[in-house]
Design a protein around this motif. Sequence first.
Motif, PDB file in Angstrom:
ATOM      1  N   ARG A  29       0.829  -1.211   0.000  1.00 63.91           N
ATOM      2  CA  ARG A  29       0.000   0.000   0.000  1.00 63.91           C
ATOM      3  C   ARG A  29       0.864   1.260   0.000  1.00 63.91           C
ATOM      4  N   ALA A  30       1.946   1.243   0.760  1.00 60.27           N
ATOM      5  CA  ALA A  30       2.845   2.401   0.789  1.00 60.27           C
ATOM      6  C   ALA A  30       3.500   2.607  -0.584  1.00 60.27           C
ATOM      7  N   LEU A  31       3.851   1.511  -1.248  1.00 59.93           N
ATOM      8  CA  LEU A  31       4.427   1.604  -2.593  1.00 59.93           C
ATOM      9  C   LEU A  31       3.409   2.177  -3.575  1.00 59.93           C
ATOM     10  N   PHE A  32       2.167   1.744  -3.465  1.00 59.69           N
ATOM     11  CA  PHE A  32       1.107   2.263  -4.319  1.00 59.69           C
ATOM     12  C   PHE A  32       0.951   3.773  -4.126  1.00 59.69           C
ATOM     13  N   ALA A  33       0.893   4.210  -2.878  1.00 61.97           N
ATOM     14  CA  ALA A  33       0.737   5.638  -2.583  1.00 61.97           C
ATOM     15  C   ALA A  33       1.889   6.438  -3.164  1.00 61.97           C
ATOM     16  N   LYS A  34       3.096   5.943  -2.965  1.00 62.24           N
ATOM     17  CA  LYS A  34       4.288   6.648  -3.453  1.00 62.24           C
ATOM     18  C   LYS A  34       4.286   6.727  -4.966  1.00 62.24           C
ATOM     19  N   LEU A  35       3.905   5.659  -5.629  1.00 62.68           N
ATOM     20  CA  LEU A  35       3.867   5.659  -7.094  1.00 62.68           C
ATOM     21  C   LEU A  35       2.834   6.668  -7.597  1.00 62.68           C
ATOM     22  N   CYS A  36       1.684   6.729  -6.942  1.00 68.58           N
ATOM     23  CA  CYS A  36       0.668   7.714  -7.329  1.00 68.58           C
ATOM     24  C   CYS A  36       1.178   9.139  -7.137  1.00 68.58           C
ATOM     25  N   LEU A  37       1.840   9.389  -6.022  1.00 70.51           N
ATOM     26  CA  LEU A  37       2.372  10.726  -5.771  1.00 70.51           C
ATOM     27  C   LEU A  37       3.467  11.079  -6.770  1.00 70.51           C
ATOM     28  N   ASP A  38       4.307  10.113  -7.101  1.00 71.88           N
ATOM     29  CA  ASP A  38       5.348  10.376  -8.106  1.00 71.88           C
ATOM     30  C   ASP A  38       4.724  10.760  -9.445  1.00 71.88           C
ATOM     31  N   GLY A  39       3.629  10.137  -9.795  1.00 72.89           N
ATOM     32  CA  GLY A  39       2.947  10.481 -11.042  1.00 72.89           C
ATOM     33  C   GLY A  39       2.386  11.889 -11.023  1.00 72.89           C
ATOM     34  N   MET A  80     -11.530  18.228  -8.810  1.00 73.18           N
ATOM     35  CA  MET A  80     -11.040  19.312  -9.668  1.00 73.18           C
ATOM     36  C   MET A  80     -11.224  20.679  -8.995  1.00 73.18           C
ATOM     37  N   GLN A  81     -12.066  20.735  -7.975  1.00 72.81           N
ATOM     38  CA  GLN A  81     -12.294  21.981  -7.223  1.00 72.81           C
ATOM     39  C   GLN A  81     -11.438  22.054  -5.959  1.00 72.81           C
ATOM     40  N   ASP A  82     -10.677  20.996  -5.677  1.00 68.19           N
ATOM     41  CA  ASP A  82      -9.891  20.902  -4.436  1.00 68.19           C
ATOM     42  C   ASP A  82      -8.520  21.553  -4.642  1.00 68.19           C
ATOM     43  N   LYS A  89      -7.164  17.007 -14.413  1.00 68.13           N
ATOM     44  CA  LYS A  89      -8.124  15.906 -14.571  1.00 68.13           C
ATOM     45  C   LYS A  89      -7.430  14.591 -14.918  1.00 68.13           C
ATOM     46  N   LEU A  90      -6.464  14.626 -15.822  1.00 67.69           N
ATOM     47  CA  LEU A  90      -5.766  13.391 -16.207  1.00 67.69           C
ATOM     48  C   LEU A  90      -4.999  12.793 -15.034  1.00 67.69           C
ATOM     49  N   LYS A  91      -4.413  13.650 -14.207  1.00 67.74           N
ATOM     50  CA  LYS A  91      -3.662  13.148 -13.049  1.00 67.74           C
ATOM     51  C   LYS A  91      -4.608  12.578 -11.986  1.00 67.74           C
ATOM     52  N   ILE A  92      -5.740  13.237 -11.793  1.00 68.06           N
ATOM     53  CA  ILE A  92      -6.723  12.715 -10.834  1.00 68.06           C
ATOM     54  C   ILE A  92      -7.234  11.351 -11.317  1.00 68.06           C
ATOM     55  N   GLU A  93      -7.591  11.287 -12.595  1.00 67.09           N
ATOM     56  CA  GLU A  93      -8.077  10.024 -13.159  1.00 67.09           C
ATOM     57  C   GLU A  93      -7.004   8.942 -13.128  1.00 67.09           C
TER      58      GLU A  93
END
Length: 190
Positions: A29-39, A80-82, A89-93
């Motif tokens: 889970r920590a790896l998943f979070a980090k990968l998402c943040l890196d993106g 998108m309002q946060d 949008k592409l990064k959120i998706e």
Amino acid sequence: MHRCGWVSSDPIYLAYHDNEWGVPELDSRALFAKLCLDGQQAGLSWLTILKKQENFEQAFYQFDPEKISKMGPADVDRLMQDSGIIRNKLKIESIIKNAKGFLAIEASQPFSDFIWQFTDGRTVINAWEDFRQAPTSTDASKAMSKALKKHGFNFVGETICYAFMQAVGMVNDHEVGCHCYERTCELAIK
């Protein structure tokens, strides 16, 4: 005290460099979070992401892939309002797509095993005098990028994957003169 040349004097950056960057992470889970943040960093500074990390954690259920995978267009519109996160949008998706990819991988093996296979389950220890000597991608990061994309991930190009590998201790790219180099060598997975 000498640190890697890429670190600024910002306290958030200093703490990240000294306590997290290059320390092996094995929790899926920590790896998943980090990968998402890196993106999310694509086109931005890492410090920008670090300053928004808590907001990302709140917006994306502490990076719980099960909950994220159920998010839909209304959630994307709301996010998108946060102003506390990157409103792209592409990064959120991409975080939603990545959650679905994570769950698909986890159906057959732990995500940690999937990720660490690209360094044969061990830390690659480099010995750079200057951080600028480190590559921005390697054959391993290219292979990781390709495999992740095959599972539906995006914002996981070879450069993002290499930065991720450095961050989670798959690669030790601390400068040899950095006060963290020896500690991360000792923590390395061999």
